[in-house]
Design a protein around this motif. Structure first.
Motif, mmCIF file in Angstrom:
data_model
loop_
_atom_site.group_PDB
_atom_site.id
_atom_site.type_symbol
_atom_site.label_atom_id
_atom_site.label_comp_id
_atom_site.label_asym_id
_atom_site.label_seq_id
_atom_site.Cartn_x
_atom_site.Cartn_y
_atom_site.Cartn_z
ATOM 1 N N ASN A 1 7.115 27.000 34.262
ATOM 2 C CA ASN A 1 8.304 27.336 35.034
ATOM 3 C C ASN A 1 8.231 26.634 36.379
ATOM 4 N N PHE A 2 9.380 26.392 36.990
ATOM 5 C CA PHE A 2 9.466 25.726 38.292
ATOM 6 C C PHE A 2 10.006 26.719 39.308
ATOM 7 N N LEU A 3 9.158 27.115 40.271
ATOM 8 C CA LEU A 3 9.568 28.008 41.359
ATOM 9 C C LEU A 3 9.741 27.142 42.597
ATOM 10 N N LEU A 4 10.982 26.838 42.921
ATOM 11 C CA LEU A 4 11.312 25.904 43.998
ATOM 12 C C LEU A 4 11.561 26.660 45.300
ATOM 13 N N ASP A 5 10.805 26.299 46.334
ATOM 14 C CA ASP A 5 10.841 27.030 47.596
ATOM 15 C C ASP A 5 11.758 26.377 48.624
ATOM 16 N N VAL A 6 12.518 27.235 49.332
ATOM 17 C CA VAL A 6 13.291 26.804 50.497
ATOM 18 C C VAL A 6 13.066 27.812 51.615
ATOM 19 N N GLY A 7 13.237 27.356 52.841
ATOM 20 C CA GLY A 7 13.093 28.235 53.999
ATOM 21 C C GLY A 7 14.420 28.425 54.708
ATOM 22 N N PRO A 8 14.983 29.624 54.696
ATOM 23 C CA PRO A 8 16.223 29.875 55.440
ATOM 24 C C PRO A 8 16.036 29.657 56.938
ATOM 25 N N LYS A 9 17.110 29.318 57.607
ATOM 26 C CA LYS A 9 17.100 29.077 59.056
ATOM 27 C C LYS A 9 17.019 30.409 59.814
ATOM 28 N N PRO A 10 16.740 30.372 61.111
ATOM 29 C CA PRO A 10 16.647 31.614 61.894
ATOM 30 C C PRO A 10 17.928 32.449 61.884
ATOM 31 N N ASP A 11 19.089 31.788 61.692
ATOM 32 C CA ASP A 11 20.349 32.549 61.697
ATOM 33 C C ASP A 11 20.666 33.170 60.345
ATOM 34 N N GLY A 12 19.807 32.914 59.332
ATOM 35 C CA GLY A 12 20.021 33.525 58.027
ATOM 36 C C GLY A 12 20.759 32.650 57.035
ATOM 37 N N THR A 13 20.985 31.395 57.360
ATOM 38 C CA THR A 13 21.670 30.481 56.448
ATOM 39 C C THR A 13 20.690 29.466 55.877
ATOM 40 N N PHE A 14 21.082 28.858 54.758
ATOM 41 C CA PHE A 14 20.324 27.739 54.212
ATOM 42 C C PHE A 14 20.754 26.462 54.939
ATOM 43 N N PRO A 15 19.821 25.547 55.207
ATOM 44 C CA PRO A 15 20.215 24.240 55.748
ATOM 45 C C PRO A 15 21.221 23.552 54.832
ATOM 46 N N ASP A 16 22.098 22.749 55.401
ATOM 47 C CA ASP A 16 23.135 22.077 54.610
ATOM 48 C C ASP A 16 22.541 21.237 53.488
ATOM 49 N N VAL A 17 21.420 20.578 53.767
ATOM 50 C CA VAL A 17 20.816 19.724 52.751
ATOM 51 C C VAL A 17 20.332 20.559 51.556
ATOM 52 N N VAL A 18 19.895 21.786 51.802
ATOM 53 C CA VAL A 18 19.477 22.675 50.711
ATOM 54 C C VAL A 18 20.680 23.027 49.842
ATOM 55 N N LEU A 19 21.804 23.352 50.479
ATOM 56 C CA LEU A 19 23.011 23.678 49.725
ATOM 57 C C LEU A 19 23.462 22.484 48.886
ATOM 58 N N GLN A 20 23.339 21.294 49.451
ATOM 59 C CA GLN A 20 23.710 20.089 48.715
ATOM 60 C C GLN A 20 22.811 19.889 47.503
#
Length: 466
Positions: free
Chosen positions: A341-360
């Motif tokens: 399985n692939f568990l892909l990690d991202v780190g949300p920003k301090p304001d609680g949103t995902f960086p735009d590049v993550v959304l892309q």
């Protein structure tokens, strides 16, 4: 070259050692849930906490071990730095936090389970624990007055509503707890900083504290499918092996045993069928292994999951170096073709949103998955697994798939060759196009002429062979 050879040899020995010591679960509910998890293939990992505010490595900068990957402000002495770091809780205020948006993007990407950091090594609880005040719902935290302040509850609920399996990351060590790092002594490394043999009562208090926090997570936050325990140096001393020694961290003379049998018994009474992942502590309570930032060379004969960052860092770091969509899809295909399985990690920003590049990236991965998911979900590895840039998977209805990885910098040739296919098919189709394929057998290989409408396909072509 010698160093590289040693690393390869060590990885081989590590995998071999685990294969010899892996203990399959005997609880039928756990077996069933582990099988269900194995069919999901793609999950979202999130590291989020007070370390996201300055955008630094999660927790580790308050550990005084000297390592290149543990950056720390050298203008402050260590005790001043720790105080500054621990006081970041007073700045935590993610006013744009909306986990329904996270869950929506993860679902569009084709992810089917989530693992969220309920507490990292720094001890800051992202849930309303009753075991201490270092938590997101404490009045000293600006976000505590927000209706969504109990972040773990909000995250689990949002992803559960989208049909995700729920995983709770929990750090066994707690560097803020006086029962782990006793203020009476210095904190020289990642381990607890007192001799447990001389102070057994203090360690008993830490064990109870840990048990109670996990009990809260298992009792008050709805259905949980995975308990993902990190901090593998907190373990019975008898389980320390070559893998642990390779970390280069000091090994104390005493046991750091937190009584996993009691924790597991309680947790599974609360959450029947719970998958336990006491990572790196091979045995009864590590129901699947978690290779970190790497993919095994060959399929493993036990359940496993590669956990890997989308960028370079686990948590949010400004201007992080994110992997391309093409690279991420190739990683997913490689892992699934080897049975993982692939568990892909991202780190949300301090304001609680995902960086735009993550959304892309999530959006683009989802566009590929919409077309090709049948070659990913609920599949099994099939020899030869991978040859050059072609990976193979097999569905439970016996259809097999050849996943041709496209180099993002190269132009796709009009004719491609699938080498060493597992079995010569009677029919071949290309997912995402309606045209009938022209193909022929060339020895043990298949030569396929790509139709014109294949030009719009990106990252990986998936051929269904029946």
């Amino acid at each position: 070259m010698k160093k590289a050879a040693c690393i390869i040899y060590f990885l081989f020995i590590s995998f071999l050692t685990f294969a010899q010591t892996y203990q399959p679960p005997t609880d039928t509910k756990v077996v069933a849930k582990l099988s269900q998890w194995g069919d999901k293939k793609f999950g979202l990992f999130m590291h989020w906490g007070i370390y996201s505010i300055p955008g630094i490595v999660e927790s580790w900068s308050i550990n005084s071990e000297d390592a290149s990957w543990i950056p720390r402000d050298s203008t402050r002495n260590y005790e001043e730095y720790k105080k500054w770091y621990f006081d970041l809780n007073k700045q935590f205020n993610p006013v744009k936090f909306d986990p329904t948006i996270w869950a929506s993007y993860a679902k569009k990407a084709g992810m089917q389970y989530v693992v969220f950091t309920t507490k990292h090594h720094d001890g800051f609880a992202m849930f309303d624990t009753k075991q201490g005040e270092y938590k997101v719902t404490n009045a000293a935290v600006p976000f505590s007055s927000n209706p969504k302040a109990n972040i773990v509850k909000e995250v689990f609920s949002a992803f559960r509503n989208e049909g995700f399996m729920i995983g709770a990351y929990f750090s066994k060590p707690d560097w803020h707890s006086e029962y782990y790092w006793w203020p009476r002594y210095a904190t020289p490394d990642r381990n607890n900083n007192y001799d447990i043999r001389l102070h057994p009562q203090r360690w008993r208090q830490f064990k109870q504290y840990t048990y109670n926090q996990i009990e809260e997570l298992m009792s008050d936050y709805g259905s949980v499918d995975i308990l993902w325990l990190d901090g593998g140096w907190v373990r019975p001393k008898a389980t320390v092996n070559e893998e642990v020694l390779s970390w280069g961290a000091p090994i104390p003379a005493w046991d750091q045993d937190i009584d996993m049998p009691s924790i597991a018994k309680m947790a599974r009474a609360k959450q029947p069928g719970l998958i336990m992942v006491d990572r790196t502590v091979h045995g009864e309570y590590e129901n699947y292994q978690t290779p970190e930032q790497k993919i095994p060379e060959k399929p493993l004969n036990y359940p496993w999951e590669t956990c890997m960052t989308m960028g370079d860092a686990w948590g949010y770091v400004p201007n992080d170096n994110y992997k391309s969509t093409n690279t991420l899809i190739h990683l997913l295909v490689d892992i699934v073709a080897k049975g993982g399985n692939f568990l892909l990690d991202v780190g949300p920003k301090p304001d609680g949103t995902f960086p735009d590049v993550v959304l892309q990236r999530l959006t683009e991965i989802g566009q590929w998955m919409d077309i090709n998911k049948e070659a990913i979900y609920a599949t099994e590895p099939i020899a030869p697994y991978k040859t050059a840039n072609v990976c193979f998977t097999k569905s439970k209805n016996e259809s097999s798939y050849a996943l041709y990885l496209i180099d993002e910098k190269a132009e796709l040739a009009p004719t491609i060759l699938l080498k060493s296919v597992p079995k010569m098919p009677k029919r071949i189709s290309l997912l995402g196009v309606k045209s009938v394929l022209k193909w022929k057998r060339v020895g043990n290989d298949l030569e396929i002429v790509l139709p014109k409408d294949a030009k719009g396909l990106k990252d990986a072509l998936v051929f269904k062979m029946e």
